[in-house]
Design an enzyme around this catalytic site. Structure first.
Site, PDB file in Angstrom:
ATOM      1  N   GLY A  22       0.926  -1.164   0.094  1.00 41.53           N
ATOM      2  CA  GLY A  22       0.111  -0.111   0.134  1.00 41.53           C
ATOM      3  C   GLY A  22       1.005   1.097   0.002  1.00 41.53           C
ATOM      4  N   GLY A  38      -1.216   1.135  12.818  1.00 42.06           N
ATOM      5  CA  GLY A  38      -2.156   0.028  12.533  1.00 42.06           C
ATOM      6  C   GLY A  38      -1.862  -1.063  13.815  1.00 42.06           C
ATOM      7  CG  LEU A  49       3.502  -5.240  19.012  1.00 42.49           C
ATOM      8  CD1 LEU A  49       2.407  -4.813  18.144  1.00 42.49           C
ATOM      9  CD2 LEU A  49       3.248  -5.656  20.358  1.00 42.49           C
ATOM     10  CG  ASN A  50       6.907 -11.056  14.571  1.00 47.51           C
ATOM     11  OD1 ASN A  50       8.239 -10.877  14.079  1.00 47.51           O
ATOM     12  ND2 ASN A  50       6.129 -12.125  14.235  1.00 47.51           N
ATOM     13  CE  LYS A 100       8.141   5.156  21.026  1.00 46.77           C
ATOM     14  NZ  LYS A 100       9.224   6.371  21.456  1.00 46.77           N
ATOM     15  CD  GLU A 124       3.958   6.142   7.789  1.00 48.18           C
ATOM     16  OE1 GLU A 124       3.307   6.194   6.906  1.00 48.18           O
ATOM     17  OE2 GLU A 124       3.714   6.383   8.898  1.00 48.18           O
TER      18      GLU A 124
END
Ligand code: FES
Ligand code: FES
Lengths: 171, 732
Positions: free
Chosen positions: B243, B511, B616-617, B687, B691
């Site tokens: 995207g 997201g 998170l990963n 956080k 980007e």
């Protein structure tokens, strides 16, 4: 026009508008949507398939030109239940993000490893006769026809290098 | 949902005390197997009975009107089904989070490349041929401005123009100053999957398979564009082929497919050709940036100025926030911002990965490198010296900020102390040099809802968030598995369907933090229900490998959810978003080789260290960072939209002419994360990351070119012609 192709070992009879590309024949007439369309102009490699063992951009060739040809697509490599070693390596090295260029990368890599085995040199090969085990620079050069906007390039190269190692490489 | 959790207060770090141990790990993507087998369906890959094919038709004038548009020239062509050009056609894609229709100009043309009609036929080949044969007559305006540099219609963007103290005085008094103009060309997202939509109506309800990032908003935009109730629209996007901003808002092909399908009463698919994606999907504006820095003899900033000119179509609201990071990166009392918008008739501008920071930090971090040079201070040290205690303009505290750690750790891992003096290292025909730049990207929390259902078979996570390659399937699975004490294989995550609870969408790097928090909160509610069933206090509850323990009781989880437990939760921004300056930070280091004769630049090594709260990963986060850094290489060395000077239309409208980095342009990039928790950002302490890594990356490359050969490139990208001219100017 009637055309007969062998796709992933299965003979397929098609009756096609002569303007249908091999890519669209696969995606929209045979409903094998694993092969992707990124540009339709031979500029991205997302549509890479093997025709008679060689990698080509399937968007740049018409289906009716392939009467009797052997076509291999990503669907031939493995299944979600049993991916092949290269596919496994792409997963564990995270050699993709969105996954859209991935089938093309995989088909390109599959053929590229064969080309190297056959001793084909590339632009960065030190010797024209024996490229040896593919270095990172060799893999990068040979895979540069496949764009990845997610830019998973390092993971793609690591996955390919790992598979090359698994397969015993090539001296 | 009206009991959404509001982020007003810092939350306990629950994910640090749950015991499953899956959060943060290098877990493989659960969607990976489908993707590598070509079994993940993207928008153009769904089929429908009696499906017809549409091809968009574009305007070939820059400003004017459609004079004649009818099907006379193509009516008799084989397979022709219809030509549609009613007032619903979109001028351009909706801006991110618009939630309403973009401009629908009817017969008016505002730029060369605007979609004005769609031709539909039985097959794609027939539709394409008919679209090419269609005779359209346009009336072209006599005067049209297409160049932001010479445009007369220049607007001052008051909201983005402000000053603190007196920059002119600070510049006059400073021991060291920099006053430079940087330019960046237009960019595009160029996601590998072109925009595609398949529209089907059933009893007045529209179902659309599309390639979109923010479904909750896209549904409203599509409904509004068509003049139907949003409840009648469903969008499905289980897989999205990238995207990067281009699929934030509903696009021309979706509305065209929906209109044609409604008129023909059969399913219609419209896929944009790559060239059409360039033409009518929003681009990143070109920028001209004047950077002024004033510093004392130790390199401490007393003033910062960032003025810029961007371009946009008349009536289009988005303005690239070029100076976003400049506001909060470095100290200095005297500050000035001024933004001009050139109103011109080019493809309108919008969000492309990291709007603001991606190009603004090319200017800022280039200017910081120049300041280091004039001050005679190491560029890493200069940055360290200028990290302010609190926001230099608002005085707000930073929620968390490990910029110094990123710079220091990066310097040590990269071997920065071995950096040569400018222009001093040569290997054969190559000059070798190293560059550094800081990274930063604002963090935000956007309303998001999610549903989690726990049953004896495992858990199901449901939300309309998309996974555009970012790793949403992975991280939401991990959050639920961690909270519910299940192996990841027992969690199924369903995404990309507007019938599911509405998420934040994938955009602005929010997201994972926003929708991840909604999943976390829904799972937390389930934990409370489990504690109740087990008869223990929720604080003493442990869930691990499908076993629940609490008090002195231990039970298999499946016994506690014979009746499935289903909870929905939502989150929305609160006070902490206002009280704290929230951003992620990092540092980029690059080593380049510059060819003395050809001016070719090769990036030999690149290393990034990032701090973005809880990771998170690690695997998907690293891939995001690598992706951003590669985009940095692209913006530094090759990415550049070209426009026809007469018509403004994009002349680099395919991937052979708009160059993005390929494998051979990119080294094996090194990415490291600093352990961090941000208690102010959201309940999972994460956080923005998607980007962060593009922000500043290109500056590190261009700063390395300067270190290699002494050529300072201020007009991006640093193509060989510019490097050669620079070398010649230096007498090299
Ligand atoms: S789709 Fe064939 S090369 Fe891009
Ligand atoms: S994985 Fe998205 S383009 Fe390669």
């Amino acid at each position: 026009m009637k055309t007969e192709l062998t796709v992933n070992g299965v003979s397929r009879d098609l009756d096609l508008d002569p303007r249908v590309t091999l890519l669209d024949a696969l995606r929209h007439h045979l409903h094998m949507t694993g092969t992707k369309k990124g540009c339709d102009h031979g500029q991205c490699g997302a549509c890479t398939v093997l025709v008679n063992g060689r990698r080509i951009n399937s968007c740049l060739t018409l289906a009716v030109m392939h009467e009797g040809d052997q076509v291999e697509t990503v669907e031939s490599l493995g299944s979600p239940e049993a991916p092949n070693p290269l596919q496994e390596a792409f997963i564990s090295c995270d050699g993709f993000q969105c996954g859209y260029c991935t089938p093309g990368q995989l088909m390109s890599a599959t053929a590229m490893l064969e080309e190297a085995k056959e001793g084909w040199p590339s632009h960065v090969s030190e010797s024209l006769s024996n490229p040896g085990t593919l270095s990172d620079a060799e893999i990068a050069e040979r895979m540069s026809g496949n764009l990845c906007r997610c830019s998973a390039y390092p993971g793609i190269r690591q996955a390919i290098a790992r598979t090359q190692g698994d397969a015993g490489g090539k001296s | 949902m009206n009991d959404r959790f509001k982020m007003d207060e810092a939350q306990p770090r629950l994910l640090d005390s749950t015991g499953q141990g899956i959060i943060g790990t290098e877990m493989d993507r659960p969607d990976g197997r489908l993707k590598v087998c070509g079994a993940a369906p993207y928008a153009a890959e769904f089929a429908a009975d009696r499906m017809a094919h549409g091809v968009l038709v574009r305007a070939t004038v820059s400003k004017g009107r459609v004079l004649a548009l009818n099907d006379e020239s193509i009516r008799e062509m084989p397979g022709f089904l219809g030509l549609f050009h009613d007032g619903t056609m979109l001028r351009n894609s909706a801006q991110g989070m618009a939630g309403e229709a973009p401009v629908q100009p009817g017969l008016r043309v505002d730029y060369h490349g605007q979609s004005v009609a769609v031709v539909v036929a039985e097959t794609f080949e027939q539709a394409r041929d008919a679209a090419q044969q269609l005779a359209v007559r346009f009336e072209a305006a006599e005067e049209v401005e297409v160049d932001p540099e010479t445009a007369e219609a220049i607007e001052l963007d008051e909201d983005s123009s402000e000053q603190f103290g007196d920059l002119e005085a600070a510049m006059a008094e400073a021991v060291h100053t920099v006053d430079s103009v940087y330019t960046t060309p237009g960019h595009v997202s160029a996601a590998m999957e072109p925009h595609a939509s398949l529209a089907e109506w059933h009893e007045g309800n529209l179902s659309l398979h599309g390639s979109y990032q923010m479904l909750r908003f896209n549904k409203k935009e599509l409904a509004d564009s068509l003049g139907v109730d949003a409840d009648r629209v469903r969008i499905l996007a289980p897989f999205v082929g990238g995207g990067f901003g281009s699929k934030l808002g509903i696009g021309a092909e979706a509305v065209a497919a929906a209109v044609a399908a409604r008129e023909l009463d059969r399913p219609v698919r419209v896929v944009m050709a790559r060239q059409q994606v360039f033409d009518c999907v929003l681009r990143r504006t070109e920028t001209r940036q004047r950077l002024r820095l004033a510093a004392d003899e130790d390199g401490r900033l007393s003033g910062v100025g960032h003025e810029d000119r961007i371009s946009q179509l008349p009536e289009e609201s988005f303005g690239e926030p070029t100076a976003t990071a400049t506001h909060f990166m470095y100290g200095g009392k005297n500050r000035l911002y001024r933004k001009e918008i050139a109103r011109i008739h080019r493809t309108p501008s919008g969000s492309v990965r990291a709007p603001g920071e991606a190009v603004g930090m090319l200017g800022l971090e280039g200017a910081m490198d120049e300041l280091a040079e004039v001050c005679g201070i190491d560029p890493v040290e200069l940055r360290l010296r200028n990290i302010p205690d609190t926001h230099p303009e608002t005085g707000k505290p930073y929620s968390s900020r490990s910029l110094a750690e990123c710079l220091k750790q990066g310097a040590s891992q990269f071997g920065w102390e071995n950096r040569p003096a400018a222009g001093s290292r040569r290997e054969g025909q190559w000059y070798i040099g190293c560059g550094v730049a800081s990274a930063a990207r604002s963090n935000s929390l956007v309303r998001a809802d999610a549903r989690v259902t726990l049953s004896a078979d495992g858990a199901i996570v449901e939300t309309d968030l998309t996974d555009i390659g970012t790793g949403s399937y992975a991280i939401l699975t991990q959050i639920a598995a961690e909270m519910l004490g299940l192996p990841a294989s027992k969690v199924t995550t369903r995404l990309g369907d507007t019938d599911l609870p509405g998420a934040s969408g994938s955009g602005g790097s929010f997201g994972a933090g926003s929708t991840g928090s909604a999943v976390f909160l829904a799972a937390k509610k389930i934990r409370a229900r489990l504690a109740e069933k087990l008869g223990c206090d929720v604080d003493s509850l442990t869930l691990k490998d499908g076993v629940a323990r609490g008090g002195n009781v231990e039970k298999p989880l499946r016994d506690l959810c014979v009746e499935p437990i289903c909870e929905e939760a939502g989150i929305t921004a609160g006070k902490l978003g206002d009280d704290y300056e929230q951003a992620s930070f990092g540092a980029h280091f690059a080593e380049v080789a510059v060819h003395a004769d050809s001016g070719e630049v090769r990036v030999r090594r690149m290393l990034g260290v990032f701090a973005a709260g809880r990771i998170l990963n690690v695997k998907t986060a690293r891939s995001q960072c690598i992706g951003g850094m590669v985009w940095g290489i692209g913006s530094a060395l090759m990415e550049e939209l070209g426009h026809d000077p007469r018509t403004g239309h994009i002349i680099t409208r395919d991937l052979a002419n708009y160059h993005i980095a390929s494998n051979a342009d990119v080294p094996l990039i090194d990415v490291h994360f600093i352990e961090e928790r941000d208690d102010q950002s959201n309940p999972i302490q994460s956080k923005a990351i998607g980007e962060l890594s593009i922000s500043g990356a290109g500056a590190a490359v261009v700063n390395a070119i300067y270190n290699a050969c002494g050529v300072r490139i201020r007009a991006f990208p640093a193509t060989p012609d510019k490097v050669v001219a620079g070398l010649e100017a230096l007498g090299l």
